[in-house]
Design a protein around this motif. Structure first.
Motif, PDB file in Angstrom:
ATOM      1  N   VAL A 179      31.474 -35.224  21.769  1.00 44.22           N
ATOM      2  CA  VAL A 179      30.693 -36.280  21.121  1.00 44.22           C
ATOM      3  C   VAL A 179      30.171 -35.810  19.773  1.00 44.22           C
ATOM      4  N   ASP A 180      29.683 -34.569  19.727  1.00 42.62           N
ATOM      5  CA  ASP A 180      29.141 -34.025  18.484  1.00 42.62           C
ATOM      6  C   ASP A 180      29.090 -32.512  18.600  1.00 42.62           C
ATOM      7  N   ALA A 181      29.019 -31.841  17.448  1.00 37.90           N
ATOM      8  CA  ALA A 181      28.953 -30.381  17.435  1.00 37.90           C
ATOM      9  C   ALA A 181      28.330 -29.920  16.134  1.00 37.90           C
ATOM     10  N   VAL A 182      27.700 -28.752  16.196  1.00 35.14           N
ATOM     11  CA  VAL A 182      27.210 -28.104  14.983  1.00 35.14           C
ATOM     12  C   VAL A 182      27.440 -26.606  15.115  1.00 35.14           C
ATOM     13  N   GLY A 183      27.963 -26.032  14.048  1.00 34.54           N
ATOM     14  CA  GLY A 183      28.100 -24.591  13.955  1.00 34.54           C
ATOM     15  C   GLY A 183      27.273 -24.085  12.793  1.00 34.54           C
ATOM     16  N   TRP A 184      26.720 -22.894  12.925  1.00 30.27           N
ATOM     17  CA  TRP A 184      25.907 -22.302  11.865  1.00 30.27           C
ATOM     18  C   TRP A 184      26.343 -20.860  11.658  1.00 30.27           C
TER      19      TRP A 184
END
Length: 216
Positions: free
Chosen positions: A145-150
């Motif tokens: 559905v959604d993702a964030v990488g840092w």
């Protein structure tokens, strides 16, 4: 009504031996979420590595059930480290209503949660690396559905959407947040910026004073 649950180690699947990028991190075209987004992440805080939290937000105009959804955390080598199954019956209310957020806190979380309708407290190992990492939300069918990488400069993370968000120096005690409207362009570098920590609220300022619950 506040829903505060404790997720222990028994509710997490730890996969420390994965060395290749998991399938959800390989060859997936970005897709803008119109329902629930990862809205804010703080991989560490003033109290250390486990002073962490992440925030989901329902950006749609209808309630969204998170029954059967999972949060999947990845480390610096794309290894899938932890999977959290969200509890049955958890519902996020529409945007701008009380209950629009889910806040998942680490074991040593220290801070104020402004909307405490849905809070999950994780007791166990460090969920998110401060220097480089990622978290992705999956629905019951296995669709991301959604993702964030840092990541720190000159490093990369997976899964991610576009270039990774830039990790702020841990000494500053900041989080990575979407803007006030929670825009999702599937470019983590553009969508997330270092801000003060506001779990259960939108930056630039919380929607209510925590001591009274009244609007600012």
């Amino acid at each position: 009504m506040m829903s505060r649950l404790v997720i222990g180690v028994f509710a997490a699947l730890t996969v420390p031996t994965v060395t290749a990028a998991p399938l959800e991190a390989q060859g997936l075209a970005p897709q803008v979420s119109t329902t629930v987004v990862v809205n804010e992440v703080a991989p560490s805080g003033p109290a250390g590595e486990k002073d962490e939290f992440l925030e989901l937000r329902n950006i749609s105009t209808a309630p969204v059930s998170l029954t059967g959804f999972t949060l999947r955390f990845s480390g610096p080598t794309c290894a899938l480290t932890t999977v959290l199954a969200l509890p049955a019956g958890l519902v996020l209310q529409p945007a701008n209503a009380a209950g629009q957020y889910l806040v998942v806190t680490g074991q040593d979380f220290a801070g104020t949660i402004y909307d405490q309708t849905n809070v999950l407290s994780f007791v166990g190992p460090d969920l998110m690396r401060a220097d480089v990492g990622a978290v992705a939300l999956f629905d019951p069918t296995g669709r991301r559905v959604d993702a964030v990488g840092w990541a720190a400069p000159f490093r990369s993370a997976c899964p991610q959407e576009g270039p990774p968000a830039r990790t702020p120096p841990p000494s500053l005690g900041l989080s990575l947040s979407r803007n006030y409207l929670s825009w999702d362009t599937d470019n983590n570098r553009n969508d997330f910026n270092p801000t003060p920590r506001t779990p259960g609220a939108q930056w630039p300022e919380p929607l209510a004073r925590p001591e009274t619950g009244l609007p600012r």
